[in-house]
Write a protein that holds these residues in place. Structure first.
Motif, PDB file in Angstrom:
ATOM      1  N   GLY A  18      37.693  42.001  54.521  1.00 48.37           N
ATOM      2  CA  GLY A  18      38.311  43.058  53.720  1.00 48.37           C
ATOM      3  C   GLY A  18      39.693  42.676  53.223  1.00 48.37           C
ATOM      4  O   GLY A  18      40.052  42.956  52.071  1.00 48.37           O
ATOM      5  N   ALA A  19      40.461  42.029  54.083  1.00 49.25           N
ATOM      6  CA  ALA A  19      41.797  41.588  53.670  1.00 49.25           C
ATOM      7  C   ALA A  19      41.707  40.537  52.570  1.00 49.25           C
ATOM      8  O   ALA A  19      42.492  40.563  51.608  1.00 49.25           O
ATOM      9  CB  ALA A  19      42.561  41.046  54.874  1.00 49.25           C
ATOM     10  N   LEU A  20      40.753  39.612  52.682  1.00 45.95           N
ATOM     11  CA  LEU A  20      40.600  38.586  51.645  1.00 45.95           C
ATOM     12  C   LEU A  20      40.148  39.192  50.311  1.00 45.95           C
ATOM     13  O   LEU A  20      40.621  38.777  49.253  1.00 45.95           O
ATOM     14  CB  LEU A  20      39.621  37.512  52.111  1.00 45.95           C
ATOM     15  CG  LEU A  20      40.129  36.607  53.232  1.00 45.95           C
ATOM     16  CD1 LEU A  20      39.026  35.666  53.708  1.00 45.95           C
ATOM     17  CD2 LEU A  20      41.352  35.831  52.785  1.00 45.95           C
ATOM     18  N   LEU A  23      43.135  40.880  48.826  1.00 49.67           N
ATOM     19  CA  LEU A  23      44.028  39.861  48.277  1.00 49.67           C
ATOM     20  C   LEU A  23      43.510  39.345  46.941  1.00 49.67           C
ATOM     21  O   LEU A  23      44.275  39.196  45.980  1.00 49.67           O
ATOM     22  CB  LEU A  23      44.179  38.701  49.271  1.00 49.67           C
ATOM     23  CG  LEU A  23      45.022  37.528  48.789  1.00 49.67           C
ATOM     24  CD1 LEU A  23      46.475  37.946  48.606  1.00 49.67           C
ATOM     25  CD2 LEU A  23      44.904  36.373  49.761  1.00 49.67           C
ATOM     26  N   ALA A  24      42.209  39.092  46.860  1.00 47.64           N
ATOM     27  CA  ALA A  24      41.615  38.633  45.600  1.00 47.64           C
ATOM     28  C   ALA A  24      41.790  39.684  44.504  1.00 47.64           C
ATOM     29  O   ALA A  24      42.046  39.341  43.339  1.00 47.64           O
ATOM     30  CB  ALA A  24      40.139  38.323  45.796  1.00 47.64           C
ATOM     31  N   ALA A  25      41.657  40.957  44.862  1.00 48.83           N
ATOM     32  CA  ALA A  25      41.856  42.016  43.869  1.00 48.83           C
ATOM     33  C   ALA A  25      43.298  42.027  43.375  1.00 48.83           C
ATOM     34  O   ALA A  25      43.555  42.167  42.178  1.00 48.83           O
ATOM     35  CB  ALA A  25      41.495  43.368  44.472  1.00 48.83           C
ATOM     36  N   GLY A  26      44.249  41.877  44.281  1.00 53.44           N
ATOM     37  CA  GLY A  26      45.651  41.840  43.879  1.00 53.44           C
ATOM     38  C   GLY A  26      45.971  40.663  42.985  1.00 53.44           C
ATOM     39  O   GLY A  26      46.693  40.791  41.991  1.00 53.44           O
ATOM     40  N   ILE A  27      45.422  39.511  43.306  1.00 58.09           N
ATOM     41  CA  ILE A  27      45.631  38.327  42.467  1.00 58.09           C
ATOM     42  C   ILE A  27      44.998  38.543  41.098  1.00 58.09           C
ATOM     43  O   ILE A  27      45.570  38.190  40.068  1.00 58.09           O
ATOM     44  CB  ILE A  27      45.078  37.072  43.163  1.00 58.09           C
ATOM     45  CG1 ILE A  27      45.930  36.745  44.385  1.00 58.09           C
ATOM     46  CG2 ILE A  27      45.029  35.888  42.200  1.00 58.09           C
ATOM     47  CD1 ILE A  27      45.353  35.664  45.272  1.00 58.09           C
ATOM     48  N   GLY A  28      43.819  39.161  41.073  1.00 58.29           N
ATOM     49  CA  GLY A  28      43.155  39.433  39.802  1.00 58.29           C
ATOM     50  C   GLY A  28      43.953  40.372  38.920  1.00 58.29           C
ATOM     51  O   GLY A  28      44.023  40.183  37.705  1.00 58.29           O
ATOM     52  N   LEU A  36      40.968  45.708  30.628  1.00 57.68           N
ATOM     53  CA  LEU A  36      39.641  45.914  31.199  1.00 57.68           C
ATOM     54  C   LEU A  36      39.362  44.959  32.353  1.00 57.68           C
ATOM     55  O   LEU A  36      38.770  45.354  33.357  1.00 57.68           O
ATOM     56  CB  LEU A  36      38.576  45.781  30.108  1.00 57.68           C
ATOM     57  CG  LEU A  36      38.661  46.815  28.990  1.00 57.68           C
ATOM     58  CD1 LEU A  36      37.585  46.569  27.960  1.00 57.68           C
ATOM     59  CD2 LEU A  36      38.575  48.220  29.543  1.00 57.68           C
ATOM     60  N   ASP A  37      39.788  43.713  32.230  1.00 61.36           N
ATOM     61  CA  ASP A  37      39.625  42.769  33.332  1.00 61.36           C
ATOM     62  C   ASP A  37      40.462  43.181  34.534  1.00 61.36           C
ATOM     63  O   ASP A  37      40.012  43.102  35.678  1.00 61.36           O
ATOM     64  CB  ASP A  37      40.009  41.357  32.899  1.00 61.36           C
ATOM     65  CG  ASP A  37      39.019  40.749  31.931  1.00 61.36           C
ATOM     66  OD1 ASP A  37      37.855  41.189  31.938  1.00 61.36           O
ATOM     67  OD2 ASP A  37      39.403  39.847  31.172  1.00 61.36           O
ATOM     68  N   ARG A  38      41.685  43.611  34.281  1.00 62.66           N
ATOM     69  CA  ARG A  38      42.542  44.060  35.381  1.00 62.66           C
ATOM     70  C   ARG A  38      41.988  45.310  36.050  1.00 62.66           C
ATOM     71  O   ARG A  38      42.062  45.450  37.262  1.00 62.66           O
ATOM     72  CB  ARG A  38      43.944  44.336  34.853  1.00 62.66           C
ATOM     73  CG  ARG A  38      44.686  43.086  34.494  1.00 62.66           C
ATOM     74  CD  ARG A  38      46.046  43.387  33.963  1.00 62.66           C
ATOM     75  NE  ARG A  38      46.713  42.141  33.619  1.00 62.66           N
ATOM     76  CZ  ARG A  38      47.830  42.077  32.966  1.00 62.66           C
ATOM     77  NH1 ARG A  38      48.432  43.176  32.566  1.00 62.66           N
ATOM     78  NH2 ARG A  38      48.367  40.918  32.698  1.00 62.66           N
ATOM     79  N   MET A  39      41.429  46.199  35.244  1.00 61.34           N
ATOM     80  CA  MET A  39      40.828  47.415  35.798  1.00 61.34           C
ATOM     81  C   MET A  39      39.648  47.052  36.695  1.00 61.34           C
ATOM     82  O   MET A  39      39.473  47.628  37.769  1.00 61.34           O
ATOM     83  CB  MET A  39      40.381  48.334  34.668  1.00 61.34           C
ATOM     84  CG  MET A  39      39.791  49.635  35.129  1.00 61.34           C
ATOM     85  SD  MET A  39      39.293  50.671  33.760  1.00 61.34           S
ATOM     86  CE  MET A  39      38.019  49.685  33.026  1.00 61.34           C
ATOM     87  N   LYS A  44      36.623  47.129  41.728  1.00 62.09           N
ATOM     88  CA  LYS A  44      35.436  46.603  42.415  1.00 62.09           C
ATOM     89  C   LYS A  44      35.776  45.909  43.737  1.00 62.09           C
ATOM     90  O   LYS A  44      35.348  46.357  44.792  1.00 62.09           O
ATOM     91  CB  LYS A  44      34.651  45.659  41.513  1.00 62.09           C
ATOM     92  CG  LYS A  44      34.253  46.242  40.201  1.00 62.09           C
ATOM     93  CD  LYS A  44      33.151  47.237  40.353  1.00 62.09           C
ATOM     94  CE  LYS A  44      32.734  47.678  38.960  1.00 62.09           C
ATOM     95  NZ  LYS A  44      32.053  48.876  38.870  1.00 62.09           N
ATOM     96  N   PRO A  45      36.516  44.806  43.727  1.00 61.04           N
ATOM     97  CA  PRO A  45      36.767  44.144  45.013  1.00 61.04           C
ATOM     98  C   PRO A  45      37.713  44.943  45.909  1.00 61.04           C
ATOM     99  O   PRO A  45      37.620  44.857  47.126  1.00 61.04           O
ATOM    100  CB  PRO A  45      37.371  42.798  44.635  1.00 61.04           C
ATOM    101  CG  PRO A  45      37.868  42.959  43.263  1.00 61.04           C
ATOM    102  CD  PRO A  45      37.058  44.032  42.614  1.00 61.04           C
ATOM    103  N   GLN A  46      38.579  45.740  45.315  1.00 66.93           N
ATOM    104  CA  GLN A  46      39.509  46.522  46.123  1.00 66.93           C
ATOM    105  C   GLN A  46      38.763  47.569  46.940  1.00 66.93           C
ATOM    106  O   GLN A  46      39.031  47.747  48.123  1.00 66.93           O
ATOM    107  CB  GLN A  46      40.564  47.187  45.233  1.00 66.93           C
ATOM    108  CG  GLN A  46      41.525  48.066  45.983  1.00 66.93           C
ATOM    109  CD  GLN A  46      42.322  47.327  47.026  1.00 66.93           C
ATOM    110  OE1 GLN A  46      42.612  46.155  46.887  1.00 66.93           O
ATOM    111  NE2 GLN A  46      42.668  48.008  48.091  1.00 66.93           N
TER     112      GLN A  46
END
Length: 113
Positions: A18-20, A23-28, A36-39, A44-46
């Motif tokens: 979940g933490a990873l 983190l991937a969502a924050g980097i994205g 739209l990509d940022r949304m 989704k991953p968040q």
């Protein structure tokens, strides 16, 4: 190995996963070029990351009070994230921040801004 130890290890794995994902969502959100990509990265991953964190907490805590609170947080997260994403997308579209050339289907084109 006892059942409690297995649940603790599964909980730890869910917490790390979940933490990873979070983190991937924050980097994205920081790295993706348009709204739209940022949304997509923010929702989704968040949401999956938060749900995995909640599963990890539930496996580690295991008390009825904590499980009830964790369940409520998960339901609230699942109920609010899609609504927030829809509102952000609509606001971005209406303000002209969406590159319409990137859209496959533009269902709002005939409705105006």
């Amino acid at each position: 190995m006892s059942a409690g130890a297995v649940l603790d290890w599964l909980g730890a794995a869910a917490l790390v996963a979940g933490a990873l994902l979070s983190l991937a969502a924050g980097i994205g959100v920081l790295r993706f070029p348009d709204v739209l990509d940022r949304m997509h990265a923010a929702t989704k991953p968040q949401v999956l990351g938060v749900l995995l964190l909640l599963v990890g907490l539930a496996l580690r805590l295991r008390t009825p009070t904590d499980l009830g609170m964790i369940l409520l947080v998960g339901i609230f997260q699942l109920a609010t994230a899609p609504v927030a994403a829809q509102m952000i997308g609509r606001a971005a579209y209406r303000s002209g921040r969406v590159d319409r050339d990137l859209l496959d289907v533009d269902e709002l084109a005939d409705r105006g801004r």
